[in-house]
Design a protein around this motif. Structure first.
Motif, PDB file in Angstrom:
ATOM      1  N   LYS A  24      61.626 109.815  -1.318  1.00 31.45           N
ATOM      2  CA  LYS A  24      60.677 110.504  -1.793  1.00 31.45           C
ATOM      3  C   LYS A  24      59.504 109.628  -2.095  1.00 31.45           C
ATOM      4  O   LYS A  24      58.274 109.916  -1.726  1.00 31.45           O
ATOM      5  N   LYS A  25      59.570 108.306  -2.651  1.00 27.74           N
ATOM      6  CA  LYS A  25      58.821 107.441  -3.066  1.00 27.74           C
ATOM      7  C   LYS A  25      57.994 107.006  -1.835  1.00 27.74           C
ATOM      8  O   LYS A  25      56.740 106.657  -1.596  1.00 27.74           O
ATOM      9  N   MET A  26      58.867 106.488  -0.787  1.00 23.51           N
ATOM     10  CA  MET A  26      58.092 105.641   0.161  1.00 23.51           C
ATOM     11  C   MET A  26      57.788 106.439   1.515  1.00 23.51           C
ATOM     12  O   MET A  26      56.826 106.220   2.268  1.00 23.51           O
ATOM     13  N   PHE A  27      58.600 107.624   1.630  1.00 23.72           N
ATOM     14  CA  PHE A  27      58.167 108.401   3.079  1.00 23.72           C
ATOM     15  C   PHE A  27      57.755 109.530   2.744  1.00 23.72           C
ATOM     16  O   PHE A  27      56.656 110.144   3.585  1.00 23.72           O
ATOM     17  N   LEU A  28      58.050 110.535   1.904  1.00 22.19           N
ATOM     18  CA  LEU A  28      57.671 111.747   1.828  1.00 22.19           C
ATOM     19  C   LEU A  28      56.286 111.808   0.869  1.00 22.19           C
ATOM     20  O   LEU A  28      55.638 112.856   0.862  1.00 22.19           O
ATOM     21  N   ALA A  29      56.078 110.945  -0.126  1.00 17.16           N
ATOM     22  CA  ALA A  29      55.072 110.895  -1.030  1.00 17.16           C
ATOM     23  C   ALA A  29      53.685 111.079  -0.465  1.00 17.16           C
ATOM     24  O   ALA A  29      52.862 111.890  -1.037  1.00 17.16           O
ATOM     25  N   PRO A  30      53.336 110.632   0.539  1.00 16.54           N
ATOM     26  CA  PRO A  30      51.731 110.676   1.209  1.00 16.54           C
ATOM     27  C   PRO A  30      51.633 112.220   1.889  1.00 16.54           C
ATOM     28  O   PRO A  30      50.574 112.296   2.240  1.00 16.54           O
ATOM     29  N   LEU A  31      52.839 112.831   1.920  1.00 17.90           N
ATOM     30  CA  LEU A  31      52.719 113.997   2.972  1.00 17.90           C
ATOM     31  C   LEU A  31      52.699 115.023   2.299  1.00 17.90           C
ATOM     32  O   LEU A  31      53.251 115.429   1.366  1.00 17.90           O
ATOM     33  N   ARG A  32      52.108 116.350   2.703  1.00 13.36           N
ATOM     34  CA  ARG A  32      52.046 117.586   2.296  1.00 13.36           C
ATOM     35  C   ARG A  32      53.137 118.406   3.003  1.00 13.36           C
ATOM     36  O   ARG A  32      53.697 117.779   3.728  1.00 13.36           O
ATOM     37  N   HIS A  33      53.518 119.505   2.446  1.00 15.46           N
ATOM     38  CA  HIS A  33      54.866 120.347   2.999  1.00 15.46           C
ATOM     39  C   HIS A  33      54.696 120.403   4.533  1.00 15.46           C
ATOM     40  O   HIS A  33      55.359 120.201   5.426  1.00 15.46           O
ATOM     41  N   ASP A  34      53.376 120.954   4.989  1.00 20.34           N
ATOM     42  CA  ASP A  34      53.091 121.207   6.207  1.00 20.34           C
ATOM     43  C   ASP A  34      53.163 119.890   7.098  1.00 20.34           C
ATOM     44  O   ASP A  34      53.371 119.977   8.099  1.00 20.34           O
ATOM     45  N   ASP A  35      52.813 118.515   6.634  1.00 19.61           N
ATOM     46  CA  ASP A  35      52.923 117.277   7.310  1.00 19.61           C
ATOM     47  C   ASP A  35      54.569 117.269   7.455  1.00 19.61           C
ATOM     48  O   ASP A  35      54.620 116.655   8.607  1.00 19.61           O
ATOM     49  N   VAL A  36      55.179 117.241   6.572  1.00 19.61           N
ATOM     50  CA  VAL A  36      56.668 117.179   6.678  1.00 19.61           C
ATOM     51  C   VAL A  36      57.182 118.096   7.811  1.00 19.61           C
ATOM     52  O   VAL A  36      58.160 117.569   8.623  1.00 19.61           O
ATOM     53  N   GLU A  37      56.766 119.268   7.878  1.00 17.16           N
ATOM     54  CA  GLU A  37      57.299 120.323   8.789  1.00 17.16           C
ATOM     55  C   GLU A  37      56.704 119.784  10.115  1.00 17.16           C
ATOM     56  O   GLU A  37      57.642 119.940  11.151  1.00 17.16           O
ATOM     57  N   SER A  38      55.641 119.560  10.442  1.00 19.38           N
ATOM     58  CA  SER A  38      55.142 119.200  11.558  1.00 19.38           C
ATOM     59  C   SER A  38      55.805 117.714  12.081  1.00 19.38           C
ATOM     60  O   SER A  38      56.005 117.584  13.362  1.00 19.38           O
ATOM     61  N   LEU A  39      55.979 116.702  11.364  1.00 20.12           N
ATOM     62  CA  LEU A  39      56.745 115.739  11.607  1.00 20.12           C
ATOM     63  C   LEU A  39      58.209 115.874  11.976  1.00 20.12           C
ATOM     64  O   LEU A  39      58.512 115.507  13.022  1.00 20.12           O
ATOM     65  N   GLY A  40      58.843 116.941  11.184  1.00 18.08           N
ATOM     66  CA  GLY A  40      60.248 117.146  11.561  1.00 18.08           C
ATOM     67  C   GLY A  40      60.170 117.720  12.843  1.00 18.08           C
ATOM     68  O   GLY A  40      60.998 117.390  13.676  1.00 18.08           O
TER      69      GLY A  40
END
Length: 166
Positions: A124-140
């Protein structure tokens, strides 16, 4: 091969270098956390997590090697270390006596439970913190496409063994 096909455009090169750097930085932080919280290497954690996620808590060594993309000999060594620590057991497979099945123990599950909170915190701290939820979905979605494309070729652990002396 043409010069054009042998090069990457700036966006492709940037994406590649970003992926490599993110992967290295994240893996380093995760390795430190796993060592501190559970005296586990990254590969040992992958093995325990894969077994812990399996319905029976067991997998054949070959399937484990394919899943974590690790050499057969390296996996055998890591499984031996985990077995010596009481975190897994190894036994001949009931389906194929030439295969070995690895099973997570209660102690292995306890070790996973001990490292997971810190592991999630690092992610959460290193990888997910700078991303919005839609960024995470797109990256996934993007990484899943690449992974599936790469998995279409058998992993190195599934490659035929070379005979010694050839």
């Amino acid at each position: 091969m043409t010069e054009e096909s042998a090069s990457l455009d700036p966006d492709e090169l940037g994406a590649y270098f970003a992926l490599i750097e993110v992967s290295s930085l994240l893996r380093h932080a995760v390795e430190l956390q796993l060592k501190d919280a559970g005296d586990l290497s990254y590969v040992q954690f992958q093995l325990l997590a894969t077994l812990g996620d399996s319905p029976a808590g067991s997998k054949r060594m070959t399937d484990l090697a394919d899943g974590v993309v690790y050499s057969r000999s390296g996996l055998t060594h890591q499984a031996g270390l985990l077995e010596a620590a009481g975190l897994v057991t190894r036994a001949p497979s009931v389906d194929d006596e030439r295969s070995v099945t690895v099973t997570i123990t209660d102690a292995g599950r306890a070790r996973l439970a001990a490292v997971f909170p810190g592991h999630i915190e690092v992610l959460k701290k290193m990888f997910l913190a700078p991303l919005r939820h839609d960024d995470v979905e797109s990256l996934g979605r993007s990484l899943s496409l690449v992974r599936d494309h790469m998995r279409a070729t058998p992993p190195r652990s599934a490659a035929p063994r070379r005979r010694r002396g050839r």
